[in-house]
Design a protein around this motif. Structure first.
Motif, PDB file in Angstrom:
ATOM      1  N   ALA A 108       0.835  -1.207   0.000  1.00  0.00           N
ATOM      2  CA  ALA A 108       0.000   0.000   0.000  1.00  0.00           C
ATOM      3  C   ALA A 108       0.868   1.256   0.000  1.00  0.00           C
ATOM      4  CB  ALA A 108      -0.905  -0.013   1.231  1.00  0.00           C
ATOM      5  N   LEU A 109       1.966   1.208   0.732  1.00  0.00           N
ATOM      6  CA  LEU A 109       2.859   2.367   0.819  1.00  0.00           C
ATOM      7  C   LEU A 109       3.526   2.658  -0.530  1.00  0.00           C
ATOM      8  CD1 LEU A 109       3.886   4.334   2.976  1.00  0.00           C
ATOM      9  CD2 LEU A 109       5.847   2.828   3.318  1.00  0.00           C
ATOM     10  N   VAL A 110       4.004   1.586  -1.172  1.00  0.00           N
ATOM     11  CA  VAL A 110       4.655   1.752  -2.480  1.00  0.00           C
ATOM     12  C   VAL A 110       3.652   2.277  -3.505  1.00  0.00           C
ATOM     13  CG1 VAL A 110       5.703   0.472  -4.404  1.00  0.00           C
ATOM     14  CG2 VAL A 110       6.438   0.031  -2.047  1.00  0.00           C
ATOM     15  N   GLY A 111       2.458   1.711  -3.486  1.00  0.00           N
ATOM     16  CA  GLY A 111       1.414   2.156  -4.410  1.00  0.00           C
ATOM     17  C   GLY A 111       1.099   3.637  -4.225  1.00  0.00           C
ATOM     18  N   TRP A 112       1.042   4.031  -2.996  1.00  0.00           N
ATOM     19  CA  TRP A 112       0.727   5.439  -2.707  1.00  0.00           C
ATOM     20  C   TRP A 112       1.838   6.352  -3.230  1.00  0.00           C
ATOM     21  CZ3 TRP A 112       2.832   9.362   0.321  1.00  0.00           C
ATOM     22  CH2 TRP A 112       1.980  10.458   0.540  1.00  0.00           C
ATOM     23  N   LEU A 113       3.069   5.925  -3.017  1.00  0.00           N
ATOM     24  CA  LEU A 113       4.192   6.754  -3.464  1.00  0.00           C
ATOM     25  C   LEU A 113       4.217   6.868  -4.987  1.00  0.00           C
ATOM     26  CD1 LEU A 113       7.027   5.593  -1.041  1.00  0.00           C
ATOM     27  CD2 LEU A 113       5.921   7.822  -1.132  1.00  0.00           C
ATOM     28  N   LEU A 114       3.872   5.744  -5.662  1.00  0.00           N
ATOM     29  CA  LEU A 114       3.860   5.773  -7.122  1.00  0.00           C
ATOM     30  C   LEU A 114       2.693   6.591  -7.662  1.00  0.00           C
ATOM     31  CD1 LEU A 114       4.834   2.073  -7.925  1.00  0.00           C
ATOM     32  CD2 LEU A 114       6.264   4.124  -8.155  1.00  0.00           C
ATOM     33  N   TYR A 115       1.592   6.482  -7.008  1.00  0.00           N
ATOM     34  CA  TYR A 115       0.396   7.145  -7.505  1.00  0.00           C
ATOM     35  C   TYR A 115       0.431   8.643  -7.249  1.00  0.00           C
ATOM     36  CZ  TYR A 115      -4.511   7.761  -8.671  1.00  0.00           C
ATOM     37  OH  TYR A 115      -5.671   8.163  -9.262  1.00  0.00           O
ATOM     38  N   PHE A 116       1.005   8.998  -6.124  1.00  0.00           N
ATOM     39  CA  PHE A 116       1.117  10.433  -5.788  1.00  0.00           C
ATOM     40  C   PHE A 116       2.593  10.840  -5.751  1.00  0.00           C
ATOM     41  CE2 PHE A 116      -2.837   9.053  -3.718  1.00  0.00           C
ATOM     42  CZ  PHE A 116      -3.719   9.920  -4.316  1.00  0.00           C
ATOM     43  N   PRO A 117       3.220  11.046  -6.990  1.00  0.00           N
ATOM     44  CA  PRO A 117       4.639  11.421  -6.986  1.00  0.00           C
ATOM     45  C   PRO A 117       4.836  12.800  -6.369  1.00  0.00           C
ATOM     46  CG  PRO A 117       3.728  11.617  -9.164  1.00  0.00           C
ATOM     47  CD  PRO A 117       2.664  11.005  -8.322  1.00  0.00           C
ATOM     48  N   ARG A 118       5.997  12.970  -5.788  1.00  0.00           N
ATOM     49  CA  ARG A 118       6.278  14.264  -5.173  1.00  0.00           C
ATOM     50  C   ARG A 118       6.402  15.333  -6.251  1.00  0.00           C
ATOM     51  NH1 ARG A 118      11.120  12.711  -1.321  1.00  0.00           N
ATOM     52  NH2 ARG A 118      12.064  14.249  -2.681  1.00  0.00           N
ATOM     53  N   PRO A 119       5.891  16.529  -5.991  1.00  0.00           N
ATOM     54  CA  PRO A 119       6.007  17.589  -7.000  1.00  0.00           C
ATOM     55  C   PRO A 119       7.475  17.899  -7.280  1.00  0.00           C
ATOM     56  CG  PRO A 119       5.238  18.466  -4.911  1.00  0.00           C
ATOM     57  CD  PRO A 119       5.238  16.988  -4.795  1.00  0.00           C
ATOM     58  N   GLN A 120       7.798  18.033  -8.610  1.00  0.00           N
ATOM     59  CA  GLN A 120       9.191  18.266  -8.963  1.00  0.00           C
ATOM     60  C   GLN A 120       9.483  19.762  -9.028  1.00  0.00           C
ATOM     61  OE1 GLN A 120       9.715  16.212 -12.651  1.00  0.00           O
ATOM     62  NE2 GLN A 120       9.853  14.204 -11.662  1.00  0.00           N
ATOM     63  N   ALA A 121      10.655  20.084  -8.623  1.00  0.00           N
ATOM     64  CA  ALA A 121      11.082  21.482  -8.701  1.00  0.00           C
ATOM     65  C   ALA A 121      11.319  21.859 -10.169  1.00  0.00           C
ATOM     66  CB  ALA A 121      12.367  21.654  -7.911  1.00  0.00           C
ATOM     67  N   PRO A 122      11.158  23.117 -10.529  1.00  0.00           N
ATOM     68  CA  PRO A 122      11.401  23.532 -11.915  1.00  0.00           C
ATOM     69  C   PRO A 122      12.804  23.135 -12.354  1.00  0.00           C
ATOM     70  CG  PRO A 122      10.494  25.330 -10.593  1.00  0.00           C
ATOM     71  CD  PRO A 122      10.765  24.214  -9.678  1.00  0.00           C
ATOM     72  N   SER A 123      12.872  22.725 -13.613  1.00  0.00           N
ATOM     73  CA  SER A 123      14.162  22.244 -14.111  1.00  0.00           C
ATOM     74  C   SER A 123      15.194  23.368 -14.157  1.00  0.00           C
ATOM     75  CB  SER A 123      13.983  21.669 -15.525  1.00  0.00           C
ATOM     76  OG  SER A 123      15.241  21.363 -16.052  1.00  0.00           O
ATOM     77  N   GLN A 124      16.341  23.026 -13.769  1.00  0.00           N
ATOM     78  CA  GLN A 124      17.422  24.008 -13.810  1.00  0.00           C
ATOM     79  C   GLN A 124      18.370  23.722 -14.989  1.00  0.00           C
ATOM     80  OE1 GLN A 124      17.515  26.650 -11.752  1.00  0.00           O
ATOM     81  NE2 GLN A 124      15.547  25.882 -11.026  1.00  0.00           N
ATOM     82  N   ASP A 125      17.829  23.052 -16.026  1.00  0.00           N
ATOM     83  CA  ASP A 125      18.673  22.714 -17.190  1.00  0.00           C
ATOM     84  C   ASP A 125      19.173  23.999 -17.863  1.00  0.00           C
ATOM     85  OD1 ASP A 125      19.873  21.760 -19.375  1.00  0.00           O
ATOM     86  OD2 ASP A 125      18.116  20.713 -20.218  1.00  0.00           O
ATOM     87  N   PRO A 126      20.474  24.196 -17.924  1.00  0.00           N
ATOM     88  CA  PRO A 126      21.006  25.452 -18.489  1.00  0.00           C
ATOM     89  C   PRO A 126      20.727  25.605 -19.977  1.00  0.00           C
ATOM     90  CG  PRO A 126      22.779  23.920 -17.986  1.00  0.00           C
ATOM     91  CD  PRO A 126      21.538  23.308 -17.474  1.00  0.00           C
TER      92      PRO A 126
END
Lengths: 187, 187
Positions: A108-126
Motif C-alpha cells: 500500500a505504501l509503495v502504491g501510494w508513493l507511485l500514484y502520488f509522486p512528489r512535486p518536482q522542482a522547476p528544471s534548472q537545465d542550463p
C-alpha cells in the motif's frame, strides 16, 4: 451520674467493637447506670438472635437446590475453560499473519508513493530555452545568452503568450500610426 | 443439570483432571451452604441467591490460586460473595430498605404467644429477615459478616474494601436500626 453514652457507642460495645480504653470507660458507666445496661443487654439479645439467620429458610429445599447448583457450577467452569482457549490463541498470533500484514502495508505504501509522486522542482537545465517579457522587450533566453526584441519608449504594448513556446508584442506608433507586431518563437 | 453432574464425575476418572476436580468439589462442598446463605440474606430471594452463588464459585474455581489454601478460601469466598451481592443490588436498583416507621404493624400476635418452639423460631427468623431489609446493602453485609459470620471487624473492613472506622459505623448503624425494628415489631 456521668452523661449517658450515645447509642452508637452502646451498640459497638455490645459486640465488643469499641476500643479497649473506650470499652473500659463505658463498662464503668454501665455498672452505675441500669438504663444503659439494659440497652446494651437488648443489643446483645438481638445479636444472639441473629444466629438464627444461619439456619436455612424453610422455603429453600436445600437438598435439591445444592445438587442443582453443584451441577451448574461444574457446567459453568467447563464452559469457561472452553471459552478461555480462544483468547489464549489470539494473544500470541503466529509469524504468518504478521508477515502477511507487513506485506500488505508495504504494498500500500509503495502504491501510494507511485500514484502520488512528489512535486518536482522547476528544471534548472542550463540549455532550456525560456521565453519572457520585460517592460521594454520580449526575449528568449538560453543559459547566459538572450535574444531580445526591444520596443523601448513605446506605451500601450499588448503582450500575448501562446503556450510556452511563443510570445507576441503588439503596439501602435503614436507619430506614424504604424502597427508593429513582434513574435518570438522557441523551437 | 444431572447430566452435567455426571459428566463431572466421569472426568474425575482421568488422573490429571481428577485431582483438580476433587479439589473443586471439596471447595464447593465446604462453602456452598454458607455462601448461599450469606448471599440470600443480602439479596433476599432464593432465585437470585442461587444465580449469584453459582457465579461466585465459578469465579473462585477459575481463579484457582486464591482458593488453594482452605483458610484463605473461606475469606476470599465471603468477600467475593458480599461484593457480588451488593453489586447485584446496585445494578438492579433494588436497594430495598424501608424506614422502620413505615412498616406495617404485625398481623400475628407476638412470638411468645405461640406454643410451638419450631414455629416460634421460624417466626423469629422471618422477623429477622424482614429486619435486614431495613438496612442498606453495605450495612446489611457488615452486620451479617460481623454478627452472623462472626468475622473480626478488621476482616469485615477488608471484605467490604473500606476502612475499619467505616465498618464500625456500618455495624453500629445496623445494630441500632435492627434493634429499633425489633422493638417496634415485638411491642
Amino acid at each position: 451520674m456521668a452523661k449517658h453514652p450515645d447509642e452508637t457507642r452502646l451498640a459497638l460495645y455490645a459486640g465488643d467493637d469499641l476500643g479497649w480504653w473506650d470499652g473500659r470507660l463505658l463498662a464503668r458507666h454501665l455498672r452505675d447506670c441500669d438504663a444503659c445496661a439494659a440497652r446494651v443487654a437488648a443489643f446483645r439479645r438481638t445479636r444472639d438472635d441473629l444466629a438464627l439467620l444461619n439456619e436455612m429458610p424453610p422455603e429453600v429445599h436445600w437438598g435439591g437446590l445444592s445438587v442443582e447448583m453443584r451441577a451448574n457450577i461444574r457446567l459453568g467452569v467447563e464452559a469457561g475453560q472452553a471459552v478461555a482457549v480462544v483468547p489464549a490463541r489470539l494473544r500470541r498470533p503466529g509469524w504468518k499473519p504478521s508477515l502477511a500484514m507487513a506485506t500488505v502495508v508495504i504494498a500500500a505504501l509503495v502504491g501510494w508513493l507511485l500514484y502520488f509522486p512528489r512535486p518536482q522542482a522547476p528544471s534548472q537545465d542550463p540549455l532550456q530555452i525560456v521565453l519572457g517579457a520585460t517592460p521594454e522587450s520580449i526575449e528568449m533566453r538560453q543559459g547566459e545568452s538572450a535574444l531580445a526584441v526591444v520596443h523601448a519608449g513605446v506605451q500601450d504594448v499588448r503582450l500575448t503568450v501562446a503556450g510556452a513556446r511563443a510570445v507576441q508584442a503588439r503596439y501602435v506608433d503614436a507619430e506614424t500610426g504604424n502597427v508593429t507586431i513582434s513574435h518570438v518563437y522557441a523551437e | 443439570m444431572t447430566t452435567a453432574f455426571q459428566l463431572a464425575m466421569s472426568h474425575a476418572a482421568q488422573p490429571a483432571a481428577g485431582e483438580a476436580i476433587e479439589q473443586q468439589n471439596r471447595l464447593v462442598s465446604e462453602h456452598l451452604r454458607r455462601i448461599f446463605l450469606l448471599i440470600y440474606r443480602i439479596v433476599g430471594n432464593v432465585a437470585d441467591a442461587q444465580d449469584l452463588t453459582q457465579e461466585v464459585f465459578i469465579k473462585a474455581i477459575q481463579r484457582g490460586q486464591q482458593v488453594r489454601q482452605p483458610d484463605k478460601a473461606a475469606h476470599w469466598l465471603s468477600r467475593v460473595a458480599t461484593n457480588t451481592a451488593i453489586d447485584f443490588l446496585r445494578r438492579r436498583g433494588r436497594v430495598g430498605f424501608q424506614d422502620i416507621e413505615d412498616l406495617a404493624e404485625p398481623l400475628t400476635s407476638p412470638i411468645s404467644d405461640n406454643p410451638e418452639d419450631s414455629l416460634l423460631r421460624e417466626e423469629k427468623r422471618a422477623l429477622l429477615e424482614e429486619g435486614l431489609q431495613c438496612l442498606t446493602p453495605r450495612e446489611r453485609a457488615a452486620l451479617l459478616l460481623r454478627d452472623v459470620e462472626d468475622l473480626p471487624a478488621e476482616e469485615v473492613a477488608r471484605q467490604l474494601s473500606c476502612s475499619k472506622a467505616t465498618v464500625r459505623s456500618h455495624i453500629a448503624n445496623a445494630r441500632i436500626k435492627f434493634r429499633r425494628f425489633l422493638a417496634k415489631r415485638q411491642l
